[in-house]
Write a protein that holds these residues in place. Structure first.
Motif, PDB file in Angstrom:
ATOM      1  N   ALA A 113     -12.154   2.108  -9.014  1.00 48.26           N
ATOM      2  CA  ALA A 113     -13.539   2.534  -8.785  1.00 48.26           C
ATOM      3  C   ALA A 113     -13.601   3.480  -7.588  1.00 48.26           C
ATOM      4  O   ALA A 113     -14.392   4.417  -7.551  1.00 48.26           O
ATOM      5  CB  ALA A 113     -14.434   1.324  -8.538  1.00 48.26           C
ATOM      6  N   TRP A 114     -12.740   3.243  -6.627  1.00 49.34           N
ATOM      7  CA  TRP A 114     -12.717   4.100  -5.441  1.00 49.34           C
ATOM      8  C   TRP A 114     -12.134   5.478  -5.754  1.00 49.34           C
ATOM      9  O   TRP A 114     -12.732   6.513  -5.469  1.00 49.34           O
ATOM     10  CB  TRP A 114     -11.917   3.426  -4.331  1.00 49.34           C
ATOM     11  N   THR A 115     -10.939   5.471  -6.355  1.00 49.42           N
ATOM     12  CA  THR A 115     -10.206   6.734  -6.470  1.00 49.42           C
ATOM     13  C   THR A 115     -10.832   7.689  -7.470  1.00 49.42           C
ATOM     14  O   THR A 115     -10.674   8.900  -7.348  1.00 49.42           O
ATOM     15  CB  THR A 115      -8.742   6.496  -6.881  1.00 49.42           C
ATOM     16  N   GLU A 116     -11.567   7.172  -8.449  1.00 48.46           N
ATOM     17  CA  GLU A 116     -12.170   8.057  -9.445  1.00 48.46           C
ATOM     18  C   GLU A 116     -12.999   9.158  -8.808  1.00 48.46           C
ATOM     19  O   GLU A 116     -12.914  10.305  -9.212  1.00 48.46           O
ATOM     20  CB  GLU A 116     -13.055   7.250 -10.399  1.00 48.46           C
ATOM     21  N   GLY A 117     -13.791   8.795  -7.823  1.00 46.52           N
ATOM     22  CA  GLY A 117     -14.677   9.793  -7.235  1.00 46.52           C
ATOM     23  C   GLY A 117     -14.098  10.459  -5.996  1.00 46.52           C
ATOM     24  O   GLY A 117     -14.639  11.431  -5.508  1.00 46.52           O
ATOM     25  N   ARG A 118     -13.003   9.908  -5.476  1.00 44.47           N
ATOM     26  CA  ARG A 118     -12.567  10.366  -4.148  1.00 44.47           C
ATOM     27  C   ARG A 118     -11.096  10.719  -4.065  1.00 44.47           C
ATOM     28  O   ARG A 118     -10.591  11.041  -2.994  1.00 44.47           O
ATOM     29  CB  ARG A 118     -12.875   9.289  -3.103  1.00 44.47           C
ATOM     30  N   GLY A 119     -10.399  10.614  -5.169  1.00 46.45           N
ATOM     31  CA  GLY A 119      -8.969  10.922  -5.125  1.00 46.45           C
ATOM     32  C   GLY A 119      -8.173   9.749  -4.585  1.00 46.45           C
ATOM     33  O   GLY A 119      -8.746   8.745  -4.164  1.00 46.45           O
ATOM     34  N   VAL A 173     -17.846   0.776  -4.234  1.00 44.10           N
ATOM     35  CA  VAL A 173     -17.257   0.474  -5.543  1.00 44.10           C
ATOM     36  C   VAL A 173     -18.199  -0.327  -6.440  1.00 44.10           C
ATOM     37  O   VAL A 173     -18.052  -0.350  -7.659  1.00 44.10           O
ATOM     38  CB  VAL A 173     -15.907  -0.265  -5.407  1.00 44.10           C
ATOM     39  N   LYS A 189     -12.225  16.257  -3.510  1.00 44.36           N
ATOM     40  CA  LYS A 189     -12.578  16.348  -4.932  1.00 44.36           C
ATOM     41  C   LYS A 189     -13.387  17.604  -5.212  1.00 44.36           C
ATOM     42  O   LYS A 189     -13.316  18.183  -6.286  1.00 44.36           O
ATOM     43  CB  LYS A 189     -13.390  15.118  -5.352  1.00 44.36           C
ATOM     44  N   ALA A 236      -3.589   5.393  11.478  1.00 47.15           N
ATOM     45  CA  ALA A 236      -2.748   4.762  12.489  1.00 47.15           C
ATOM     46  C   ALA A 236      -2.682   5.603  13.758  1.00 47.15           C
ATOM     47  O   ALA A 236      -2.667   5.079  14.867  1.00 47.15           O
ATOM     48  CB  ALA A 236      -1.347   4.541  11.923  1.00 47.15           C
ATOM     49  N   LEU A 289     -21.422   8.118  -4.391  1.00 49.04           N
ATOM     50  CA  LEU A 289     -20.923   9.494  -4.442  1.00 49.04           C
ATOM     51  C   LEU A 289     -22.066  10.494  -4.303  1.00 49.04           C
ATOM     52  O   LEU A 289     -21.917  11.534  -3.654  1.00 49.04           O
ATOM     53  CB  LEU A 289     -20.169   9.733  -5.757  1.00 49.04           C
ATOM     54  N   GLY A 303     -12.276  12.129   1.084  1.00 53.45           N
ATOM     55  CA  GLY A 303     -11.904  12.023  -0.324  1.00 53.45           C
ATOM     56  C   GLY A 303     -12.847  12.820  -1.198  1.00 53.45           C
ATOM     57  O   GLY A 303     -12.432  13.578  -2.072  1.00 53.45           O
ATOM     58  N   ARG A 304     -14.124  12.679  -0.932  1.00 53.00           N
ATOM     59  CA  ARG A 304     -15.126  13.373  -1.739  1.00 53.00           C
ATOM     60  C   ARG A 304     -15.061  14.881  -1.520  1.00 53.00           C
ATOM     61  O   ARG A 304     -15.234  15.679  -2.442  1.00 53.00           O
ATOM     62  CB  ARG A 304     -16.513  12.857  -1.361  1.00 53.00           C
ATOM     63  N   LEU A 329      -5.868   7.139  -2.447  1.00 57.51           N
ATOM     64  CA  LEU A 329      -5.863   6.712  -1.051  1.00 57.51           C
ATOM     65  C   LEU A 329      -4.566   7.171  -0.408  1.00 57.51           C
ATOM     66  O   LEU A 329      -3.497   7.035  -1.006  1.00 57.51           O
ATOM     67  CB  LEU A 329      -5.948   5.192  -0.987  1.00 57.51           C
ATOM     68  N   LYS A 330      -4.677   7.694   0.789  1.00 57.97           N
ATOM     69  CA  LYS A 330      -3.459   8.154   1.460  1.00 57.97           C
ATOM     70  C   LYS A 330      -3.259   7.392   2.764  1.00 57.97           C
ATOM     71  O   LYS A 330      -3.783   7.798   3.803  1.00 57.97           O
ATOM     72  CB  LYS A 330      -3.558   9.660   1.746  1.00 57.97           C
ATOM     73  N   PRO A 331      -2.509   6.313   2.710  1.00 57.42           N
ATOM     74  CA  PRO A 331      -2.281   5.559   3.944  1.00 57.42           C
ATOM     75  C   PRO A 331      -1.444   6.378   4.931  1.00 57.42           C
ATOM     76  O   PRO A 331      -0.716   7.286   4.532  1.00 57.42           O
ATOM     77  CB  PRO A 331      -1.493   4.330   3.490  1.00 57.42           C
ATOM     78  N   SER A 332      -1.560   6.047   6.212  1.00 63.22           N
ATOM     79  CA  SER A 332      -0.701   6.697   7.220  1.00 63.22           C
ATOM     80  C   SER A 332       0.748   6.356   6.881  1.00 63.22           C
ATOM     81  O   SER A 332       1.019   5.280   6.351  1.00 63.22           O
ATOM     82  CB  SER A 332      -1.018   6.152   8.604  1.00 63.22           C
ATOM     83  N   LEU A 345       0.832  -1.206   0.000  1.00 63.96           N
ATOM     84  CA  LEU A 345       0.000   0.000   0.000  1.00 63.96           C
ATOM     85  C   LEU A 345       0.864   1.252   0.000  1.00 63.96           C
ATOM     86  O   LEU A 345       0.482   2.303  -0.494  1.00 63.96           O
ATOM     87  CB  LEU A 345      -0.844   0.020   1.264  1.00 63.96           C
ATOM     88  N   ARG A 346       2.040   1.130   0.588  1.00 67.47           N
ATOM     89  CA  ARG A 346       2.936   2.283   0.696  1.00 67.47           C
ATOM     90  C   ARG A 346       4.032   2.242  -0.357  1.00 67.47           C
ATOM     91  O   ARG A 346       5.155   2.609  -0.097  1.00 67.47           O
ATOM     92  CB  ARG A 346       3.524   2.350   2.105  1.00 67.47           C
ATOM     93  N   LEU A 348     -11.031  -2.460  -8.067  1.00 67.81           N
ATOM     94  CA  LEU A 348     -11.670  -1.887  -6.882  1.00 67.81           C
ATOM     95  C   LEU A 348     -11.071  -0.531  -6.547  1.00 67.81           C
ATOM     96  O   LEU A 348     -11.777   0.434  -6.264  1.00 67.81           O
ATOM     97  CB  LEU A 348     -11.460  -2.814  -5.684  1.00 67.81           C
ATOM     98  N   GLN A 380      -4.262   0.912   8.640  1.00 65.41           N
ATOM     99  CA  GLN A 380      -3.619   1.402   7.415  1.00 65.41           C
ATOM    100  C   GLN A 380      -3.788   2.906   7.195  1.00 65.41           C
ATOM    101  O   GLN A 380      -2.886   3.555   6.687  1.00 65.41           O
ATOM    102  CB  GLN A 380      -4.174   0.652   6.197  1.00 65.41           C
ATOM    103  N   PHE A 381      -4.947   3.430   7.553  1.00 61.65           N
ATOM    104  CA  PHE A 381      -5.223   4.809   7.147  1.00 61.65           C
ATOM    105  C   PHE A 381      -5.312   5.812   8.289  1.00 61.65           C
ATOM    106  O   PHE A 381      -5.185   7.004   8.075  1.00 61.65           O
ATOM    107  CB  PHE A 381      -6.515   4.855   6.323  1.00 61.65           C
TER     108      PHE A 381
END
Ligand code: SF4
Lengths: 460, 236
Positions: free
Chosen positions: A436-442, B176, B216, B16, B183, B212-213, A444-447, A421-422, A433, B13-14
């Protein structure tokens, strides 16, 4: 009605893209109803009454054969002609006979979801009968040639300007006619129809077995006219609509009204006790068609039968944030929203209705609203489980879930995934998957570091 | 008192730092914290999508890891509900599933109901906060007042938000499988979001989706899990 439930995901997306006005109209109207419901529930011990209503319905459903027999007996005693219909064919045959016997040329029809299910309007039209929907909303969508978008408010997806345009085209009313003026035009057309129709058609909110009483709820007064002016009245009643005793109406009429529109009671309630007797005014003949159409099968489905408690109040639609985005059309069948998502698979078969149980985030608002406490989220999960067991889930989803489970079952793989992920490349199965997620939400930014690594630093 | 922390995969993961905040806060309140290293995911994504076979094996795994814990605390309402409400459905007749079900708490619920804490400190004085009720925390766990109480007692102002109890449209795989609807739901929720300094909630999934939304749409707001704010409430 021809089911197009399979198209749900595509149709929902298309509607959002092409008709943003629907979302606005439906959101506005459902929020209004939902607010009304909350207020109306707040005035009583809603929890206790819902529980009672649930019990009455459960009792009825677990003794359905007895109550159906009783209802038939009582109806016949009152001079009502009772017919049984396994499905649309038998319902159609009954109706065809009545139309032929009375030489029916015109029918007025009260709003009824069951008659949508059975395709009563197309049948009548094929017989050369002119049909008038008399509920104003239902009349509007009949003019447009559309199916209902909501169980209670069939034209909930239309905005005033659209209705103004529709009436302008049909009746020549000005483009800025007020709602009152539009209603007056409709009333004129419908009045004429009431006075000339030989046949009145309705559904039923309830059929009381103890007394053979049909109960109908409405706010416009047109049901009353449809069922009393024409010389023949035919009511189509789903077998699950029975109530054991007359006294049960005291619970169910107000509870349904509160759930549906936030009213303490609907403006009109008609209790129909059979045809007019000597010296009375009213229909000469009353027919009740008791319709199964998949309900008995559902009743024997131990994991899904609870859906039959449904009163068709529409409260779950109003509460549902998914339904609110699109209204009912994308669901592709008579019953939309949360109740549609758990009823349609039962009535149409899961193969036909596959995507519908996924039309929910499982947020639970529907269950909170339902006057008979149908555990819709639980039923959604049941239908989803079956869909997977029957291999209906798409390949990418199966692949992704299997990959996901594999990773999560092994801390070593999980840690690898965490690294991936990093920065490292991710497994192929997960990529669609992620897209489909990032298209609408930018992105993913993991810690920067996952917690399981930070824990090492936190240890005393 | 000893608590086993179930961080859950998304927070691990997101978010922490929410895990760090949880540990610090519990320790500061005199609770010993374990972090069983073998833990991964509760299985909710598989379960909600209907893949019970995969969900079952993840549930059994999680049961094994936490069965001896005195309490299990999660900084996530929906995963807490998965363990509490859905493990017993997924594994009917399983005594361990029922046993674990009784020991599981979402963080704010644990603080208020088990520890009896309602005042952490004054660290949030004057902060204007928008609180999103995650659906499973709200309707499956019945966590409504606890987070608000803790935030308000720490001096925060919870801004009125018409859609505070409305689903944000995340829904795990829903986001998804039906991205357009998901959305649209987020947009509706965000269109009523008040001008707050911070948006918070018990659930990492909702926050990822909403932030995230929001990004955007060119809007910027600090978005953090409840655990982070509760630690700030305590530590200032
Ligand atoms: S499921 Fe419940 S809320 Fe929905 S229409 Fe039926 S009775 Fe009303």
């Amino acid at each position: 009605m021809q089911a197009k439930a399979k198209l749900y995901p595509k149709e929902a997306a298309r509607l959002l893209r092409e008709k943003p006005g629907v979302r606005e109209a439906v959101t506005g109207a459902t929020l209004h109803f939902e607010e009304g419901r909350k207020k109306a529930y707040g005035e009583m011990d809603a929890e206790a009454l819902r529980e009672r209503a649930k019990r009455v319905k459960d009792h009825l459903l677990t003794h359905l054969d007895q109550y159906l027999e009783l209802a038939e007996k009582r109806l016949r005693e009152k001079g009502v002609q009772v017919h049984w219909a396994e499905g649309p064919e038998e319902a159609h045959r009954t109706l065809r006979e009545i139309v032929a016997r009375h030489g029916v040329k015109r029918a007025v029809k009260a709003k009824s979801m069951l008659t949508e299910e059975l395709g009563v309007n197309p049948l009548l039209e094929s017989l050369g009968v002119e049909v008038f929907e008399t509920d104003l909303g239902e009349y509007l969508i009949q003019l447009l040639g559309e199916p209902p978008s909501h169980i209670v408010g069939p034209a909930i997806h239309l905005s005033l300007p659209e209705i103004q345009r529709l009436f302008h085209g049909r009746f020549g009313t000005p483009l800025d006619a007020s709602p009152e003026a539009l209603a007056a035009v409709a009333r004129k057309v419908l009045r004429e129809a009431f006075l000339t129709a030989e046949l009145g058609i309705s559904g039923a909110n309830f059929l009381v077995a103890e007394t053979g009483t049909l109960a109908l709820m409405e706010n416009e007064g047109n049901i009353r006219l449809s069922t009393s002016l024409p010389k023949v009245h035919v009511a189509f009643v789903g077998i699950e609509k029975l109530l054991p005793r007359l006294a049960d109406l005291a619970l169910f009429l107000p509870l349904t009204a509160r759930a549906a529109t936030g009213q303490r009671l609907s403006t009109y309630v008609s209790l129909i006790q059979g045809p007019a007797k000597e010296g009375e005014e009213g229909p000469e003949e009353v027919h009740v068609v008791l319709v199964d159409h998949g309900r008995t099968t559902l009743l024997h489905d131990l994991e899904a039968w609870e859906v039959l408690r449904c009163l068709r109040c529409g409260a779950c639609l109003n509460a549902c944030p998914v339904y609110r985005q699109t209204g009912g059309h994308p669901y592709g069948y008579v019953y939309s929203g949360p109740i549609g998502a758990v009823l349609d698979p039962g009535l149409l078969g899961l193969e036909e209705a596959y995507p519908l149980p996924y039309a929910s985030t499982l947020c639970g608002a529907c269950y909170e609203a339902c006057p008979v406490k149908i555990p819709i989220p639980k039923l959604l999960l049941t239908w989803r489980k079956r869909a997977v067991e029957r291999g209906l889930a798409p390949t990418w989803e199966r692949g992704a879930i299997q990959a996901f489970a594999k990773v999560m079952e092994s801390p070593t793989l999980y840690r690898l995934f965490s690294k991936a992920l990093r920065g490292l490349p991710l497994p192929q199965d997960l990529l669609p998957l992620l897209r489909a997620w990032t298209e609408g939400r930018g992105p993913l930014k993991p810690s920067p570091k996952p917690f399981h690594l930070l824990w090492q630093e936190l240890k005393e | 008192m000893r608590v086993a922390l179930f961080i859950t995969c998304l927070a691990d993961q997101f978010y922490a730092e929410a895990g760090v905040a949880t540990v610090r806060l519990l320790r500061a309140l005199g609770v010993e914290v374990d972090f069983p290293q073998e833990q991964t995911c509760c299985g909710q994504p598989a379960f909600n999508a209907g893949h019970w076979k995969e969900a079952r094996s993840l549930a059994r795994r999680t049961l094994g890891i936490f069965q001896d814990a005195e309490y299990v605390v999660l900084p996530s309402g929906s995963c807490a509900s998965m363990v509490k409400n859905h493990y017993p459905e997924l594994l009917p007749g399983d005594g361990e599933a029922l046993g674990l079900s009784e020991k599981v708490y979402e963080l704010s619920q644990f603080l208020v109901r088990v520890l009896g804490v309602s005042q952490l400190g004054k660290g949030l004085s004057g902060k204007r906060i928008a609180y999103h009720h995650g659906c499973h925390a709200l309707r499956e766990l019945g966590v409504r007042e606890e987070p608000l109480l803790l935030l308000e007692n720490a001096g925060a102002e919870i801004l009125p938000w018409e859609a505070a109890e409305e689903c944000c449209g995340f829904g795990g795989l829903f986001s998804v499988k039906l991205p357009e609807v998901s959305l649209a739901m987020a947009d509706r929720k965000l269109s009523t979001l008040p001008e707050a300094e911070v948006l918070t909630s018990t659930d990492a999934g909702c926050l990822l989706h909403l932030s995230g939304r929001m990004g955007k749409g060119g809007r910027n707001m600090r978005v953090v899990p409840l655990a982070t704010l509760l630690w700030e409430a305590y530590a200032g």
